[in-house]
Design an enzyme around this catalytic site. Structure first.
Site, PDB file in Angstrom:
ATOM      1  CB  VAL A  82      13.093   2.327   5.433  1.00  0.00           C
ATOM      2  CG1 VAL A  82      13.994   2.944   4.475  1.00  0.00           C
ATOM      3  CG2 VAL A  82      13.543   2.616   6.716  1.00  0.00           C
ATOM      4  CE  LYS A  83       6.696   6.620  -0.132  1.00  0.00           C
ATOM      5  NZ  LYS A  83       6.174   8.125  -0.264  1.00  0.00           N
ATOM      6  CB  ILE A  84      13.271   1.693  -0.718  1.00  0.00           C
ATOM      7  CG1 ILE A  84      13.568   1.606   0.823  1.00  0.00           C
ATOM      8  CG2 ILE A  84      14.445   0.942  -1.632  1.00  0.00           C
ATOM      9  CD1 ILE A  84      14.334   0.286   1.550  1.00  0.00           C
TER      10      ILE A  84
END
Ligand code: E4P
Length: 240
Positions: A82-84
């Site tokens: 998950v890219k945050i």
């Protein structure tokens, strides 16, 4: 150093993967928009082609929204990371992901202090954007070097993923200073192999080869014995 491809284009991903050198994929909302396909379809297609970390970015800006998206994205496939974005709410979500064993890639990193916070929050990857820093006359690779120094000083396990790569020299520098991962557009991956002297040399070899006289095929009994003792096939060297 691991090679990721920075694209959401499934044809580019297939092509790059076919050479056996691809370790993972990074996407972002801009790259997904370019495909003209729905986000989930893009992710599912990529997961079928690449068996490695695949970054998929959340678009909420608040903790609750990011947390919901992170949970949904992680459900798609075990390889989803998950890219945050590197904002306070994002760091809170990175911590939540860490506690829930969801891998994260903290994106849009432009300073060493941001990278330090991401590591403290438990990020799996930190993505310093070197090209965008170079674009505004800051040395992007210098930021990568600073992050590596800081992470080494405290044995942080967060991997340094060099992003916003524009040309092969970024890749060379990333490898020289020991970055864990470099994510590159398809065009840069192709540029890595190119050298005019290789092409000129190959052309000359092929021309000279035409001058070698052909010999009659050897008789079966005179065939060359294989070297070595035979036996078990050697396994290929471990890839880094
Ligand atoms: C990284 O994960 C980003 O998708 C990417 O590298 C951004 O690169 P750009 O600056 O070329 O848009």
């Amino acid at each position: 150093m691991k090679f990721f491809i920075d694209t959401a284009d499934i044809n580019e991903i297939r092509d790059a993967a076919s050479y056996g050198l691809l370790d993972g994929v990074t996407t972002n909302p801009t790259l997904v928009a370019r495909t003209g396909k729905p986000f989930l379809q893009v992710l599912r297609e990529i997961c079928e082609v690449v068996d490695g970390p695949i970054s998929a970015e959340v678009t909420s800006l608040d903790y609750e929204g990011m947390k919901r998206e992170a949970g949904e994205l992680a459900e798609i496939h075990e390889n989803i990371v998950v890219k945050i974005p590197l904002i306070m709410e994002g760091l809170k979500c990175v911590r939540w992901c860490y506690e829930n064993e969801i891998d994260t890639n903290v994106t849009l990193c432009f300073s060493p202090t941001q990278a330090l916070l991401a590591a403290k929050a438990g990020a799996t990857y930190i993505s310093p954007f070197v090209g965008r820093l170079d674009d505004i006359s800051h040395d992007g690779m210098d930021l990568v070097a600073q992050i590596i120094d800081i992470y080494n000083a405290y044995d942080y396990e967060t991997e340094v993923l060099v992003a916003s790569v524009r040309h092969p020299l970024h890749v060379v520098e990333a490898a020289r200073i020991g970055a864990d991962v470099c994510t590159m557009p398809f065009s840069v991956i192709n540029q890595l192999v190119k050298h005019p002297l290789t092409d000129i040399g190959l052309q000359k070899f092929l021309e000279d080869w035409k001058k070698v006289p052909s010999i009659p095929a050897p008789a079966a009994s005179a065939s060359i014995a294989p070297a070595g003792k035979g036996g078990a096939k050697k396994s290929p060297p471990k890839r880094k």
